[in-house]
Design an enzyme around this catalytic site. Structure first.
Site, PDB file in Angstrom:
ATOM      1  N   ASN A 134       0.834  -1.169   0.056  1.00  0.00           N
ATOM      2  CA  ASN A 134      -0.059  -0.084   0.043  1.00  0.00           C
ATOM      3  C   ASN A 134       0.871   1.233  -0.153  1.00  0.00           C
ATOM      4  O   ASN A 134       1.958   1.201  -0.061  1.00  0.00           O
ATOM      5  CB  ASN A 134      -0.940  -0.161   1.280  1.00  0.00           C
ATOM      6  CG  ASN A 134      -0.448  -0.152   2.398  1.00  0.00           C
ATOM      7  OD1 ASN A 134       0.485   0.894   2.819  1.00  0.00           O
ATOM      8  ND2 ASN A 134      -0.776  -1.122   3.261  1.00  0.00           N
ATOM      9  N   LYS A 135       0.252   2.105  -0.004  1.00  0.00           N
ATOM     10  CA  LYS A 135       0.866   3.699  -0.100  1.00  0.00           C
ATOM     11  C   LYS A 135       1.851   3.848   0.856  1.00  0.00           C
ATOM     12  O   LYS A 135       2.679   4.953   0.899  1.00  0.00           O
ATOM     13  CB  LYS A 135      -0.178   4.580  -0.311  1.00  0.00           C
ATOM     14  CG  LYS A 135      -0.688   4.650  -1.789  1.00  0.00           C
ATOM     15  CD  LYS A 135      -1.663   5.716  -2.037  1.00  0.00           C
ATOM     16  CE  LYS A 135      -2.223   5.900  -3.369  1.00  0.00           C
ATOM     17  NZ  LYS A 135      -3.481   6.713  -3.582  1.00  0.00           N
ATOM     18  N   ARG A 136       1.578   3.295   2.207  1.00  0.00           N
ATOM     19  CA  ARG A 136       2.342   3.576   3.378  1.00  0.00           C
ATOM     20  C   ARG A 136       3.509   2.881   3.524  1.00  0.00           C
ATOM     21  O   ARG A 136       4.415   3.260   4.273  1.00  0.00           O
ATOM     22  CB  ARG A 136       1.408   3.720   4.635  1.00  0.00           C
ATOM     23  CG  ARG A 136       0.155   4.580   4.755  1.00  0.00           C
ATOM     24  CD  ARG A 136      -0.537   4.503   5.961  1.00  0.00           C
ATOM     25  NE  ARG A 136      -1.046   3.258   5.876  1.00  0.00           N
ATOM     26  CZ  ARG A 136      -2.371   2.787   5.170  1.00  0.00           C
ATOM     27  NH1 ARG A 136      -3.058   4.121   4.715  1.00  0.00           N
ATOM     28  NH2 ARG A 136      -3.057   1.814   5.386  1.00  0.00           N
TER      29      ARG A 136
END
Length: 505
Positions: free
Chosen positions: A264-266
């Protein structure tokens, strides 16, 4: 493949483009080019609450930088435009009205509070609330299936909030096909009646997606696995309208480096690698997310490593130029299972493409990022890069690998000093300095021949000379051939560095 191939990449402009989206765009591009088709960009911005300023430009710029720009889309070859769903909202109402008139969709007036109460009641009974055949016409829910036509019309005219839901059939088995997943069977009794349209005049993703794909004559829908649960509804919508459905292919998830869970983006910030093609500055928080471009990766690297996330050419070949990928790409060679993201493999690709870059281009890039090189000739920088490039993965590696070509060492590695500077080293360096001063035609070859001949004739161990000489020139026991270094920095600078080492000792 006889039919006209048209594929689309349809991102939402809600922020930066994740590499999972870039991979989807790449596979669409490869498929289109393989079959002499068209790669369409469509901006799916029906959810205006989540719209982020600058996100659309970011998407376009990212595709351009990666090297696979769209053929048709906003501002480009607009044969089926407009290509932003927010500019197409006048198109959707007629299609939802068609479904309602044919008894394939219905109005639902349930409030959020009413639906929440139903969910809680079901949970209390150990059940899961699903809005579909088993409760939609029982009178507990407020919709046009239980209201009279007059009551329904009165609510609409009165301005009551409503949605339009698809009437999912009961007791049927759907037989679906997916190029990657094969045959899929779905029991319609497990499906809920999805919302297709809202009272604000905006369609949901499901309706807009189907109508736009049909009107834009999309032949193949290649998208991420997260849309697989929507496949049943989309097939049903095509059937409800009497349209021929495109062929579908759902790409596998990109997994975290551990192999567990979707990347994911994190994860990039947590694990120290980019997950976006370009850096992104959040317009609200001003927080900056790193990008592959700004981190020093080449676009060829990004294309190559993304291609291998879920696809396999069926050979041992790992390095593919974009044209080679087009020729080799086949959706039948895309895996069903998730693809583990490997940051080290990504660096391996970048190292390979580093070696293919021209010294001139690398010199320009290196000079632009390193203030100390502002007044250094690019030709000289290119010659330095030629000596150290094999050990570099990124352009910003060059400074650590080669700073001594531009500035004299200010200190010497402590561990290396203990190893190189011994009793008698000072005298060796003083003689070596005189020897270098005596050489008139300074080339790497002349330096090597003269110094090695002196070492041999005086029966001195090579390590006793070469280690302190390297340390004097570099400040550490690293770098390319000593004589190449001396030739590059010049006779006078070499002598200065030897003198400095003598004084420091």
């Amino acid at each position: 493949m006889s039919k006209n191939i048209r594929v689309r990449f349809a991102p939402s402009p809600t922020g930066p483009l994740h590499i999972g989206g870039v991979r989807t765009a790449l596979f669409n591009y490869l498929f289109a080019k393989k079959h002499k088709g068209t790669f369409v960009l469509r901006i799916e911005d029906t959810d205006q609450k989540r719209y982020v300023e600058g996100a659309e430009d970011y998407i376009v710029n990212a595709l351009e930088w990666c090297g696979f720009p769209f053929d048709e889309g906003p501002g480009k070859n607009e044969q089926f435009g407009p290509y932003r769903q927010s500019e197409r909202k006048h198109l959707y109402k007629q299609y939802v009205e068609q479904l309602i008139n044919e008894g394939k969709a219905y109005y639902a007036f349930d409030t959020a509070e009413q639906l929440d109460a139903h969910r809680k009641q079901y949970e209390a009974e150990g059940k899961t609330f699903i809005y579909n055949w088993h409760n939609r016409d029982k009178g507990h829910l407020v919709n046009s299936l239980t209201l009279t036509p007059e009551e329904t019309q009165h609510k609409i005219v009165s301005g009551d909030d409503y949605v339009v839901r698809f009437l999912s059939p009961k007791d049927e088995t759907l037989h679906l096909k997916d190029i990657i997943r094969g045959d899929i069977k779905i029991d319609t009794n497990t499906l809920d009646d999805k919302v297709l349209f809202k009272a604000d005049g905006m369609p949901t993703y499901h309706l807009a997606n189907i109508v736009d794909d049909y009107l834009m004559e999309i032949s193949h829908v290649i998208r991420g696995e997260e849309w697989l649960p929507s496949l049943a509804l989309h097939f049903q919508l095509y059937a409800a309208f009497g349209w021929e459905a495109p062929e579908f292919a759902h790409l596998p998830l990109i997994l975290k480096p551990t192999g567990k869970g979707k990347l994911n983006k994190r994860d990039g910030d947590k694990l120290g690698f980019p997950v976006f093609p370009l850096a992104w500055t959040d317009p609200k928080t001003k927080a900056i997310s790193r990008g592959y471009k700004e981190d020093g990766y080449f676009p060829e690297t990004v294309v190559n490593f993304l291609a291998f996330l879920g696809w396999n050419p069926g050979t041992e070949q790992e390095i593919f130029a974009l044209d080679d990928l087009v020729n080799a790409f086949d959706l039948n060679n895309v895996n069903k299972s998730g693809a583990r993201f490997d940051p080290d493999k990504t660096k391996w690709f970048n190292h390979h493409y580093m070696q293919e870059q021209s010294h001139t281009d690398l010199a320009k890039a290196f000079k632009n990022m390193q203030p100390e090189l502002a007044n250094i000739d690019e030709g000289y920088i290119a010659m330095v890069i030629d000596l150290v490039k094999e050990r570099a993965t990124f352009v910003n590696d060059f400074w650590n690998l080669a700073n001594y070509f531009f500035v004299a060492p200010r200190q010497y590695d402590e561990k290396a000093s203990k190893k190189a500077f011994k009793d008698g080293t000072k005298e060796i360096l003083e003689t070596l300095k005189e020897l270098v001063e005596s050489i008139e035609n300074v080339t790497a070859e002349n330096l090597q021949n003269t110094i090695k001949a002196w070492i041999t004739s005086n029966e001195i161990g090579f390590g006793k000379v070469m280690m302190p000489l390297r340390l004097a020139l570099v400040g550490a026991l690293q770098g390319p051939d000593v004589f190449d270094i001396m030739f590059m920095i010049g006779k006078n600078e070499s002598i200065k560095r030897i003198e400095n080492a003598i004084e420091t000792m």
